[in-house]
Design an enzyme around this catalytic site. Structure first.
Site, PDB file in Angstrom:
ATOM      1  N   HIS A   1      12.563  17.563  -2.062  1.00 32.80           N
ATOM      2  CA  HIS A   1      12.707  18.899  -1.943  1.00 32.80           C
ATOM      3  C   HIS A   1      11.533  19.077  -3.091  1.00 32.80           C
ATOM      4  CE1 HIS A   1      13.349  22.597  -2.691  1.00 32.80           C
ATOM      5  NE2 HIS A   1      13.564  22.373  -4.101  1.00 32.80           N
TER       6      HIS A   1
ATOM      7  N   ASP B   1       1.764  15.589  16.747  1.00 33.42           N
ATOM      8  CA  ASP B   1       2.104  14.018  16.509  1.00 33.42           C
ATOM      9  C   ASP B   1       3.457  13.706  15.860  1.00 33.42           C
ATOM     10  OD1 ASP B   1      -0.246  13.224  17.665  1.00 33.42           O
ATOM     11  OD2 ASP B   1      -1.708  13.522  15.590  1.00 33.42           O
TER      12      ASP B   1
ATOM     13  N   SER C   1      19.850  15.804 -10.632  1.00 31.69           N
ATOM     14  CA  SER C   1      19.077  17.797 -10.579  1.00 31.69           C
ATOM     15  C   SER C   1      19.258  18.483  -9.796  1.00 31.69           C
ATOM     16  CB  SER C   1      18.243  16.845  -9.087  1.00 31.69           C
ATOM     17  OG  SER C   1      17.379  18.056  -8.739  1.00 31.69           O
ATOM     18  N   SER C   2      19.327  19.662 -10.487  1.00 33.06           N
ATOM     19  CA  SER C   2      20.134  20.923 -10.639  1.00 33.06           C
ATOM     20  C   SER C   2      19.998  21.329  -8.942  1.00 33.06           C
ATOM     21  CB  SER C   2      19.692  22.487 -10.447  1.00 33.06           C
ATOM     22  OG  SER C   2      17.449  21.942  -9.363  1.00 33.06           O
ATOM     23  N   ASP C   3      19.493  20.403  -7.388  1.00 32.25           N
ATOM     24  CA  ASP C   3      19.705  20.565  -6.553  1.00 32.25           C
ATOM     25  C   ASP C   3      21.109  19.286  -5.629  1.00 32.25           C
ATOM     26  OD1 ASP C   3      17.854  22.065  -5.358  1.00 32.25           O
ATOM     27  OD2 ASP C   3      16.300  20.970  -6.703  1.00 32.25           O
TER      28      ASP C   3
ATOM     29  N   GLY D   1      10.790  18.977  -8.305  1.00 32.20           N
ATOM     30  CA  GLY D   1      10.887  18.519  -7.030  1.00 32.20           C
ATOM     31  C   GLY D   1      12.095  17.419  -7.436  1.00 32.20           C
TER      32      GLY D   1
ATOM     33  N   TYR E   1      11.048  16.585  22.729  1.00 33.36           N
ATOM     34  CA  TYR E   1      12.319  17.588  22.971  1.00 33.36           C
ATOM     35  C   TYR E   1      11.133  18.988  21.960  1.00 33.36           C
ATOM     36  CZ  TYR E   1      11.386  17.314  17.517  1.00 33.36           C
ATOM     37  OH  TYR E   1      10.645  17.839  16.872  1.00 33.36           O
TER      38      TYR E   1
ATOM     39  N   HIS F   1       7.826  21.698  -4.076  1.00 39.09           N
ATOM     40  CA  HIS F   1       7.958  22.939  -4.174  1.00 39.09           C
ATOM     41  C   HIS F   1       6.779  23.326  -4.257  1.00 39.09           C
ATOM     42  CE1 HIS F   1      11.472  25.524  -5.755  1.00 39.09           C
ATOM     43  NE2 HIS F   1      12.281  24.595  -5.647  1.00 39.09           N
TER      44      HIS F   1
ATOM     45  N   SER G   1      17.509  15.044 -14.555  1.00 39.59           N
ATOM     46  CA  SER G   1      17.127  17.193 -14.315  1.00 39.59           C
ATOM     47  C   SER G   1      15.994  16.909 -15.466  1.00 39.59           C
ATOM     48  CB  SER G   1      18.662  18.153 -14.326  1.00 39.59           C
ATOM     49  OG  SER G   1      17.820  19.373 -14.741  1.00 39.59           O
ATOM     50  N   GLY G   2      14.949  18.114 -15.487  1.00 41.23           N
ATOM     51  CA  GLY G   2      14.349  17.875 -16.371  1.00 41.23           C
ATOM     52  C   GLY G   2      13.059  16.887 -16.880  1.00 41.23           C
TER      53      GLY G   2
ATOM     54  N   HIS H   1      12.415  30.522  -0.931  1.00 45.49           N
ATOM     55  CA  HIS H   1      12.890  28.902  -2.028  1.00 45.49           C
ATOM     56  C   HIS H   1      12.025  27.944  -1.770  1.00 45.49           C
ATOM     57  CE1 HIS H   1      15.602  26.102  -3.267  1.00 45.49           C
ATOM     58  NE2 HIS H   1      14.979  25.997  -4.201  1.00 45.49           N
TER      59      HIS H   1
END
Length: 236
Positions: free
Chosen positions: A96, A121, A75-77, A29, A230, A98, A46-47, A172
């Site tokens: 992000h 809510d 990060s890879s993202d 994450g 909405y 998982h 990353s990592g 994903h």
């Protein structure tokens, strides 16, 4: 004092909240915090395990995904974050994870139906699930294209990123965002809770009905004000 110190601290704190909220294990994450005036964001390297992080290790990246400051690899993202910041000028944080339940819905390529008032809510619509990327995008710049998959799917649904601050990416995992990195993490925790409750609801009754529109409207307006509602086309 570095001009990036403030967002590095914000990104660090937000990232450290992920394991506290049981939203990540190991290094699964990342959270970023943006400075719009400087045109950059700070993101987890990353990592690097969470217990080895520090504000100084947060990598500074511009909105094109290029590293501005930092010795570690971001990060890879990172490119996904960069696309969202570039396309959505009013967000200041992205998260992000998982997390187990939200990721399970993403792997099933299913939106999370609005079954109860906890969901209402926070959101008046099902949590959307973008389709998995098509093969050409997967073979290309995958993380970059993931950002555009998110942006385009919300457009197709007619949702504003200011109203719907969470999405699943098929096969994903979830992404959430908000005005700040702290709000992005909050949205990620809410999403995981909603995902778990929806899963359990369907285990108890696979034919459980969606929450009544009148209750959706009542709960959302009670929390956000009378002009905040909405709706969605439930296809019914």
């Amino acid at each position: 004092m570095s001009k990036y110190e403030a967002i590095q601290k914000l990104a660090y704190k937000a990232n450290m909240d992920l394991p506290k909220l049981n939203l990540v294990i190991f290094t699964f994450g990342n959270v970023s915090a943006a400075d719009r005036e400087l045109g950059v964001f700070a993101i987890k390297p990353s990592g690097v395990p969470y217990d080895e992080l520090s504000p100084e290790k947060m990598v500074i990246v511009d909105f094109d995904g290029k590293v501005v400051k930092g010795k570690l690899r971001p990060s890879s993202d990172t490119k996904t974050h960069a696309v969202l910041y570039r396309e959505w000028p009013e967000i200041g944080g992205i998260c992000h994870t998982h997390s187990v339940y939200a990721t399970a819905w993403a792997q099933a390529q299913r939106c999370i139906p609005i079954y109860g008032t906890t969901h209402a809510d926070h959101k008046t619509v099902d949590v959307p699930c973008a389709p998995p990327l098509h093969d050409d995008w997967i073979k290309g710049d995958y993380e970059y294209q993931t950002g555009y998959q998110i942006v385009e799917h919300l457009k197709q649904l007619g949702y504003s990123y200011l109203d719907v601050e969470m999405i699943l990416v098929g096969n994903h995992a979830p992404f959430t965002w908000g005005k700040t990195a702290e709000k992005a993490v909050y949205n990620s925790a809410v999403l995981e809770s909603i995902a778990q409750m929806a899963y359990l609801t369907e285990q108890i009754d696979p034919q459980a009905p969606r929450l009544k529109d009148s209750l959706i409207k009542k709960h959302f307006e009670r929390k956000h004000g009378p002009d905040a509602y909405y709706g969605q086309d439930n296809g019914e």
